[in-house]
Motif scaffolding. Structure first.
Motif, PDB file in Angstrom:
ATOM      1  N   PHE A 137      83.356  12.372  48.868  1.00 43.54           N
ATOM      2  CA  PHE A 137      82.341  12.049  49.873  1.00 43.54           C
ATOM      3  C   PHE A 137      82.258  13.146  50.929  1.00 43.54           C
ATOM      4  O   PHE A 137      81.170  13.640  51.247  1.00 43.54           O
ATOM      5  N   GLN A 165      78.259   4.470  51.061  1.00 41.56           N
ATOM      6  CA  GLN A 165      78.719   5.211  49.881  1.00 41.56           C
ATOM      7  C   GLN A 165      77.914   4.846  48.644  1.00 41.56           C
ATOM      8  O   GLN A 165      77.836   5.634  47.708  1.00 41.56           O
ATOM      9  N   VAL A 174      82.394   7.851  58.587  1.00 46.56           N
ATOM     10  CA  VAL A 174      83.662   8.420  58.110  1.00 46.56           C
ATOM     11  C   VAL A 174      84.476   8.920  59.292  1.00 46.56           C
ATOM     12  O   VAL A 174      85.697   8.696  59.366  1.00 46.56           O
ATOM     13  N   LEU A 179      80.431  10.094  42.283  1.00 49.61           N
ATOM     14  CA  LEU A 179      80.733   9.266  43.455  1.00 49.61           C
ATOM     15  C   LEU A 179      80.152   7.866  43.294  1.00 49.61           C
ATOM     16  O   LEU A 179      80.822   6.876  43.598  1.00 49.61           O
ATOM     17  N   GLY A 195      76.456   8.339  57.416  1.00 52.60           N
ATOM     18  CA  GLY A 195      77.694   8.216  56.649  1.00 52.60           C
ATOM     19  C   GLY A 195      78.790   9.096  57.211  1.00 52.60           C
ATOM     20  O   GLY A 195      79.950   8.689  57.289  1.00 52.60           O
ATOM     21  N   GLN A 248      80.900  16.290  49.401  1.00 55.59           N
ATOM     22  CA  GLN A 248      79.462  16.183  49.203  1.00 55.59           C
ATOM     23  C   GLN A 248      78.700  16.457  50.506  1.00 55.59           C
ATOM     24  O   GLN A 248      77.637  17.075  50.489  1.00 55.59           O
ATOM     25  N   ILE A 300      87.600   9.129  46.402  1.00 54.39           N
ATOM     26  CA  ILE A 300      86.264   8.889  46.951  1.00 54.39           C
ATOM     27  C   ILE A 300      86.113   9.601  48.292  1.00 54.39           C
ATOM     28  O   ILE A 300      85.077  10.227  48.556  1.00 54.39           O
ATOM     29  N   ALA A 301      87.139   9.542  49.131  1.00 55.48           N
ATOM     30  CA  ALA A 301      87.079  10.218  50.431  1.00 55.48           C
ATOM     31  C   ALA A 301      86.886  11.718  50.255  1.00 55.48           C
ATOM     32  O   ALA A 301      86.035  12.331  50.921  1.00 55.48           O
ATOM     33  N   LEU A 331      80.924   1.160  55.275  1.00 53.29           N
ATOM     34  CA  LEU A 331      81.333   2.334  54.498  1.00 53.29           C
ATOM     35  C   LEU A 331      80.947   2.177  53.034  1.00 53.29           C
ATOM     36  O   LEU A 331      80.401   3.101  52.421  1.00 53.29           O
ATOM     37  N   TYR A 332      81.218   1.010  52.455  1.00 57.79           N
ATOM     38  CA  TYR A 332      80.841   0.767  51.059  1.00 57.79           C
ATOM     39  C   TYR A 332      79.329   0.873  50.888  1.00 57.79           C
ATOM     40  O   TYR A 332      78.845   1.468  49.925  1.00 57.79           O
ATOM     41  N   ILE A 343      82.480   4.605  43.391  1.00 59.47           N
ATOM     42  CA  ILE A 343      82.358   3.589  44.446  1.00 59.47           C
ATOM     43  C   ILE A 343      82.064   2.218  43.842  1.00 59.47           C
ATOM     44  O   ILE A 343      82.541   1.198  44.336  1.00 59.47           O
TER      45      ILE A 343
END
Length: 189
Positions: A26, A101, A159, A59, A155, A29, A22-23, A97-98, A63
């Motif tokens: 993300f 995402q 991060v 993503l 976002g 992206q 995911i990192a 963060l969630y 997530i």
């Protein structure tokens, strides 16, 4: 043997894999989004936008899986060296963060759903992703484009804060907060 679920001291290989996948997507992206709107060639921009949409849907799915996994797998507690303020703010930062995402790909989906161009979204050219049931208009497209843009920058800031906190734990505090998200738990831990 590495367990599938988290242990009291470390994250499992499944949690670690989801986290880093995911990192990577993300951050990729964010970079792709920045590049695709600045490229001169319309054909190349179109292809990059389609790729951006494909990874956005991926993503979103990952997530949702990550959140479901997290709800079923309690995170290891923070080390004793972590102060009271950080113990209270760390869960809020993870929740943020969630939320970002989730919100970022959903806002992108809303953006392509309201677009008057009516270009179908075909994740990785495998199938047509249906649009959200939203009304198409230039005003709605402008709104969702702005929401998507602001969420992307917020976002990115979150991060950066998350990375800075992990590096602080590793290099300044010298605790196990970062290493437990790199090295999976063992059966005996």
């Amino acid at each position: 043997m590495r367990p599938l679920t988290n242990t009291p001291t470390r994250y499992s290989w499944a949690t670690i894999l989801l986290h880093w996948l995911i990192a990577l997507i993300f951050i990729g992206q964010l970079v792709l989004g920045f590049v695709m709107v600045r490229i001169e060639s319309q054909r190349a921009a179109f292809e990059l936008i389609q790729l951006h949409k494909s990874f956005g849907f991926l993503l979103l799915g990952l997530i949702i899986l990550r959140i479901a996994w997290r709800l079923g797998n309690k995170a290891p507690p923070l080390p004793p060296s972590v102060g009271a303020l950080e113990r209270r703010t760390a869960p809020l930062a993870h929740l943020a963060l969630y939320a970002f995402q989730l919100a970022l790909p959903l806002s992108g989906w809303a953006l392509v759903s309201v677009s008057t161009l009516e270009i179908p979204s075909m994740p990785f050219n495998l199938f047509v992703m249906p649009n959200l049931p939203l009304i198409e208009s230039d005003a709605a497209e402008g709104f969702w484009a702005a929401v998507h843009w602001y969420l992307a920058y917020a976002g990115a800031a979150l991060v950066a804060l998350h990375v800075a906190a992990a590096l602080r734990h590793h290099f300044l505090l010298r605790d196990q907060v970062l290493t437990r998200m790199i090295t999976p738990s063992s059966a005996g831990e």
